[in-house]
Design a protein around this motif. Structure first.
Motif, PDB file in Angstrom:
ATOM      1  N   ARG A 191       0.853  -1.195   0.000  1.00 53.51           N
ATOM      2  CA  ARG A 191       0.000   0.000   0.000  1.00 53.51           C
ATOM      3  C   ARG A 191       0.882   1.236   0.000  1.00 53.51           C
ATOM      4  NH1 ARG A 191      -2.529   1.248   4.212  1.00 53.51           N
ATOM      5  NH2 ARG A 191      -1.462  -0.069   5.734  1.00 53.51           N
ATOM      6  N   SER A 202      -5.763   0.013   8.677  1.00 53.87           N
ATOM      7  CA  SER A 202      -5.853   0.823   7.459  1.00 53.87           C
ATOM      8  C   SER A 202      -5.547  -0.009   6.225  1.00 53.87           C
ATOM      9  CB  SER A 202      -4.874   2.000   7.546  1.00 53.87           C
ATOM     10  OG  SER A 202      -5.153   2.830   8.651  1.00 53.87           O
ATOM     11  N   ALA A 203      -5.812  -1.303   6.304  1.00 48.46           N
ATOM     12  CA  ALA A 203      -5.417  -2.242   5.254  1.00 48.46           C
ATOM     13  C   ALA A 203      -6.049  -1.967   3.894  1.00 48.46           C
ATOM     14  CB  ALA A 203      -5.744  -3.673   5.695  1.00 48.46           C
ATOM     15  N   TYR A 204      -7.136  -1.194   3.850  1.00 47.86           N
ATOM     16  CA  TYR A 204      -7.810  -0.930   2.576  1.00 47.86           C
ATOM     17  C   TYR A 204      -7.616   0.521   2.118  1.00 47.86           C
ATOM     18  CZ  TYR A 204     -11.267  -2.193  -1.024  1.00 47.86           C
ATOM     19  OH  TYR A 204     -11.905  -2.487  -2.204  1.00 47.86           O
ATOM     20  N   ASN A 222      -5.298   2.979   0.198  1.00 46.67           N
ATOM     21  CA  ASN A 222      -4.219   2.881  -0.782  1.00 46.67           C
ATOM     22  C   ASN A 222      -4.364   3.970  -1.832  1.00 46.67           C
ATOM     23  OD1 ASN A 222      -1.950   1.646  -2.056  1.00 46.67           O
ATOM     24  ND2 ASN A 222      -3.291   0.579  -3.480  1.00 46.67           N
TER      25      ASN A 222
END
Length: 251
Positions: free
Chosen positions: A178, A233-235, A237
């Motif tokens: 990301r 906050s993995a999504y 990008n």
């Protein structure tokens, strides 16, 4: 459990200011931090602060305008920690002044230490970041100012970083990396100099911030970067995020 436990982070320009604040915040969340920059004494000061808090840090002398120095830096960090999951590109020389006043040398230095160094570091770190990596680049709201006078050259270098960030997010998202960019207002040495030398402009600037204050390097900027690098906050990008108390309208 801390947000970044088991992660290794590399932060450029971490001897003072925003870079130091980010390094401290990442370490506070469990990351082992490579503190890089031009002045070893400043790097050791940041490392000492991290060690005093029970964290782990490693100082690495690095000249971001030199490809050879960047290569040596990344190799040293990976060899020391055994891997790398977080890259923060913070270091940058600032070409401030009107278009008539900014020299070719100053603008070139801003480009070499800004977008060129950022692209080089992202490419050097790419093999190590694949699978579970996070890149945070630093841009500036200077390009969003109501009056661009005196900030054109600086904003141009920072806008280049924004474009590279978006490209990396699109090209490397499938590789588990990301990439985002932040535009911070923080009480760095450079900003303090600006406040002291341009008090009227600085007062107008602060008055234009809805929260009526400039951010703290660790509490307001560093802690957000730690969150941005975490699984929470993995999504997130390819985004430009202003950390400025609500001043900039990115659009």
């Amino acid at each position: 459990m801390m947000l970044l436990e088991g992660k290794v982070a590399l932060v450029t320009g971490a001897g003072q200011g925003v870079g130091q604040g980010i390094a401290l915040a990442l370490a506070a969340e469990g990351a082992r931090v490579a503190v890089t920059g031009r002045t070893l004494e400043k790097l050791e000061t940041t490392c000492a602060l991290i060690h005093e808090r029970g964290g782990e840090a490693y100082p690495v002398h690095c000249q971001v305008k030199s490809l050879a120095s960047l290569e040596e830096c990344v190799e040293s960090v990976v060899a020391h920690f055994g891997g790398l999951q977080i890259l923060v590109n913070n270091a940058q020389e600032v070409p401030l002044g009107t278009l008539q006043d900014v020299t070719d040398e100053a603008f070139t230095a801003g480009f070499e230490s800004g977008p060129l160094a950022t692209m080089r570091m992202m490419k050097l770190c790419y093999p190590h970041l694949k699978g579970d990596g996070c890149i945070v680049n630093l841009a500036s709201a200077a390009a969003k100012r109501w009056d661009m006078s005196g900030y054109g050259a600086y904003a141009a270098t920072k806008e280049g970083i924004r474009s590279l960030t978006r490209a990396a997010a699109c090209e490397w998202g499938g590789d588990g990396i990301r990439t985002n960019v932040i535009m911070p207002h923080a009480t760095s040495p450079g900003l303090k100099w600006w406040v002291e030398n341009r008090p009227e402009e600085a007062a107008e600037f602060v008055a234009s911030i809805p929260q009526r204050r400039i951010g703290d390097c660790e509490e307001d900027i560093g802690r957000f970067v730690a969150l941005l690098c975490s699984s929470g906050s993995a999504y997130v990008n390819g985004q430009t995020i202003a950390l400025d108390g609500g001043q900039a309208f990115i659009g």
